[in-house]
Design a protein around this motif. Structure first.
Motif, PDB file in Angstrom:
ATOM      1  N   GLU A 144       0.788  -1.205  -0.062  1.00  0.00           N
ATOM      2  CA  GLU A 144       0.107  -0.041   0.045  1.00  0.00           C
ATOM      3  C   GLU A 144       0.842   1.203  -0.077  1.00  0.00           C
ATOM      4  OE1 GLU A 144      -3.983   1.704   2.567  1.00  0.00           O
ATOM      5  OE2 GLU A 144      -2.706   0.335   3.447  1.00  0.00           O
ATOM      6  N   SER A 145       2.154   0.976   0.621  1.00  0.00           N
ATOM      7  CA  SER A 145       2.945   2.359   0.551  1.00  0.00           C
ATOM      8  C   SER A 145       3.270   2.911  -0.691  1.00  0.00           C
ATOM      9  CB  SER A 145       3.997   2.033   1.667  1.00  0.00           C
ATOM     10  OG  SER A 145       4.811   1.122   1.008  1.00  0.00           O
ATOM     11  N   LYS A 146       3.316   1.967  -1.634  1.00  0.00           N
ATOM     12  CA  LYS A 146       3.882   2.104  -2.998  1.00  0.00           C
ATOM     13  C   LYS A 146       2.658   3.032  -3.952  1.00  0.00           C
ATOM     14  CE  LYS A 146       7.728   0.139  -2.038  1.00  0.00           C
ATOM     15  NZ  LYS A 146       8.736   1.031  -1.455  1.00  0.00           N
ATOM     16  N   ALA A 147       1.461   3.040  -3.337  1.00  0.00           N
ATOM     17  CA  ALA A 147       0.496   3.834  -4.166  1.00  0.00           C
ATOM     18  C   ALA A 147       0.936   4.990  -4.700  1.00  0.00           C
ATOM     19  CB  ALA A 147      -0.765   4.023  -3.143  1.00  0.00           C
ATOM     20  N   VAL A 148       0.576   5.383  -5.888  1.00  0.00           N
ATOM     21  CA  VAL A 148       1.096   6.755  -6.693  1.00  0.00           C
ATOM     22  C   VAL A 148      -0.458   7.486  -6.654  1.00  0.00           C
ATOM     23  CG1 VAL A 148       1.517   7.706  -8.651  1.00  0.00           C
ATOM     24  CG2 VAL A 148       2.606   5.629  -8.052  1.00  0.00           C
ATOM     25  N   THR A 149      -0.215   8.929  -6.136  1.00  0.00           N
ATOM     26  CA  THR A 149      -1.038   9.947  -6.174  1.00  0.00           C
ATOM     27  C   THR A 149      -1.161  10.476  -7.207  1.00  0.00           C
ATOM     28  OG1 THR A 149      -0.640  10.479  -3.605  1.00  0.00           O
ATOM     29  CG2 THR A 149      -1.992  12.115  -5.019  1.00  0.00           C
ATOM     30  N   ILE A 150      -2.563  10.135  -7.995  1.00  0.00           N
ATOM     31  CA  ILE A 150      -2.735  10.887  -9.229  1.00  0.00           C
ATOM     32  C   ILE A 150      -3.388  12.211  -9.179  1.00  0.00           C
ATOM     33  CG2 ILE A 150      -4.402  10.677 -11.345  1.00  0.00           C
ATOM     34  CD1 ILE A 150      -2.438   8.377 -10.690  1.00  0.00           C
ATOM     35  N   ALA A 151      -3.975  12.768  -8.133  1.00  0.00           N
ATOM     36  CA  ALA A 151      -4.492  14.067  -7.743  1.00  0.00           C
ATOM     37  C   ALA A 151      -4.849  14.268  -6.361  1.00  0.00           C
ATOM     38  CB  ALA A 151      -5.532  14.287  -8.776  1.00  0.00           C
ATOM     39  N   THR A 152      -4.895  15.330  -5.839  1.00  0.00           N
ATOM     40  CA  THR A 152      -5.432  15.700  -4.794  1.00  0.00           C
ATOM     41  C   THR A 152      -6.427  16.656  -4.879  1.00  0.00           C
ATOM     42  OG1 THR A 152      -3.649  14.947  -3.641  1.00  0.00           O
ATOM     43  CG2 THR A 152      -4.833  16.218  -2.038  1.00  0.00           C
TER      44      THR A 152
END
Length: 498
Positions: A144-152
């Motif tokens: 889960e720590s490797k998730a990539v943020t697409i947008a906030t």
């Protein structure tokens, strides 16, 4: 007695004939520990060899049948001719007896081989059904720590000394909208009553999210909450051990041989009923065993979601992790060339829903270890929950390519030959096997609104110092009307609805 399935799965066995290394890497990246790809491939080879042996015996049977037919004709003709010698008739009768003996022996051998083949095919299916889908090239590898943020989107609200924030439980108590204690008397832990403004907020959120989908061409569907275990398994939820996450209406187990397997271990009757964990499952099963002419099919389903698992701890208190909740679910059946576009459209709809609720949230490309077996790619949306001072998942979207459609046997008529692309390569066996006119569809699912967690983010984000709750403008028409922008503490519903 073998228990029959309503529809025949068609797993993608072509992947076992080529690309074993890729399958092993995919299993390893997803951290699936109880699956031996080489053992599945060996079973597949044994099935192929057995199928060849059965086909050869059937050819011999057909040849003997043809020879017997000719001998019977020759014998009848010889007996009808007065000039035929007795020795010729005797030879033909001996030949008929010999063929009859050969046919009898061959029938027994063929029956034994067919039984062996059926057992091997059942073993192969039992193992191969646990193979995960392929993985989109953009999916990060790891936990889960490797998730990539697409947008906030939006700004996180944080408590300060001058502006403390109440939890959703404290706010719900102020407004008398939640009763967990009394629900415990009736149903046990992790159940709840929503009442007063809480019950109205649930109804408002359901209509708000549903209407956004309907305006984009989705068909609204009220789904059954009870589904056959066969549907659950076909959607990709097939644990090896007895399932601790699903509520079963009938808890009777059958042996693996009775359920079509061979190991003798207890296994669920495919026809047994269970409570659906998401409207995705009844929506997926709706078109099982059908060949569709018009695609895409877009549906938005409203149903109750039932989750038997439970985790202890303060972070899971209140509405965050419950056993039953209302959920609005988007689901689509699409052509292989369209499924990624529909996946992107689902993400856009989710973004519109949560932006309209004026929440702070982020969109994540989830890594391999967070993908369920059916998912080719999955985006999660997490809302900022101020009282928890943390992000919490409120939604997800997955493209399952043809993984579910193969198990549900949902096809479509082919309009034209697909051009190779990244997606077609990942689902290269989407075209029909045994037919040039149909192919397996792709399925896409996405949560439009999971009520309890959205309520947490909504209450905690829009709270005022005195405990009153601001109502986002887009939600007001579905609650007390466009003119009511605030839910004051102690307000009477009759006054707000006037």
């Amino acid at each position: 007695m073998r228990l029959q399935r309503l529809f025949q799965p068609h797993l993608n066995y072509r992947r076992l004939r080529s690309g074993i290394e890729e399958l092993e890497r995919n299993v390893r990246d997803r951290r699936i520990r109880d699956l031996d790809v080489h053992a599945v491939a060996t079973l597949h080879q044994q099935v192929a060899q057995s199928e060849f042996a059965v086909a050869d015996l059937r050819k011999q049977r057909n040849r003997i049948a043809a020879d017997m037919s000719q001998v019977v004709k020759d014998l009848a003709a010889a007996k009808s001719r007065k000039e035929s010698s007795p020795s010729n008739v005797k030879d033909l009768e001996a030949r008929r007896r010999d063929l009859a003996e050969q046919g009898k022996a061959l029938k027994a051998a063929l029956q034994a081989k067919e039984n062996d083949l059926a057992g091997l095919q059942a073993r192969l299916f039992d193992e191969a059904r646990h193979l995960p889908n392929d993985t989109h090239p953009s999916v990060p590898v790891g936990d889960e720590s490797k998730a990539v943020t697409i947008a906030t989107i939006g700004s996180a609200r944080v408590a300060t000394a001058d502006s403390p924030l109440r939890s959703h439980l404290e706010l719900a108590a102020l407004h008398d909208m939640l009763d967990i204690e009394r629900a415990g008397k009736v149903s046990g832990s992790r159940f709840y009553y929503l009442k007063n403004a809480g019950a109205l907020l649930e109804q408002a959120l359901v209509r708000y999210a549903s209407d956004i989908c309907i305006r984009r061409g989705f068909t609204p569907v009220a789904v059954p909450d009870l589904i056959r275990h066969e549907v659950l398994e076909a959607c990709g939820f097939s644990p090896r051990s007895d399932d601790p996450q699903t509520y079963y209406v009938s808890s009777a187990l059958v042996t693996s041989s009775e359920a079509g397997g061979t190991s003798g271990a207890p296994r669920r009757d495919p026809m047994s009923l269970c409570l659906a964990a998401t409207a995705e499952f009844p929506l997926a099963g709706m078109y099982a065993g059908e060949t569709l002419s018009e695609l895409p099919v877009r549906m938005v389903g409203v149903g109750r979601a039932f989750r038997a698992e439970g985790l202890a701890g303060a972070v899971n208190r209140g509405l965050y992790r419950v056993h039953q909740f209302t959920k609005v679910e988007m689901f689509a059946l699409a052509r292989p060339s369209e499924s990624m576009d529909i996946f992107d459209a689902f993400v856009g709809i989710q973004r519109e829903i949560f932006e309209g609720l004026e929440l702070c949230f982020r969109i994540l490309n989830m890594p391999t270890e967070e993908l369920g077996a059916p998912a080719f790619i999955k985006y999660d949306m997490e809302a900022w929950m101020p009282a928890r001072n943390a992000w919490g998942e409120i939604s997800s979207t997955s493209n399952c390519t043809d993984y579910q459609a193969r198990r549900l046997n949902i096809r479509s008529f082919v309009q034209h030959r697909q051009q190779d692309s990244g997606l077609e390569a990942a689902s290269a066996t989407s075209s029909a096997e045994g037919s040039s006119t149909t192919e397996f569809v792709h399925t896409v699912n996405g949560t439009a609104c999971a009520i309890p967690r959205v309520l947490i983010a909504l209450l905690e984000t829009h709270q005022h110092t005195d405990g009153s709750i601001g109502i986002p403008a887009k939600l007001r028409p579905y609650l007390f009307g466009p003119g009511v922008s605030m839910l004051p503490v102690g307000a009477k519903l009759t006054d707000l609805l006037q």
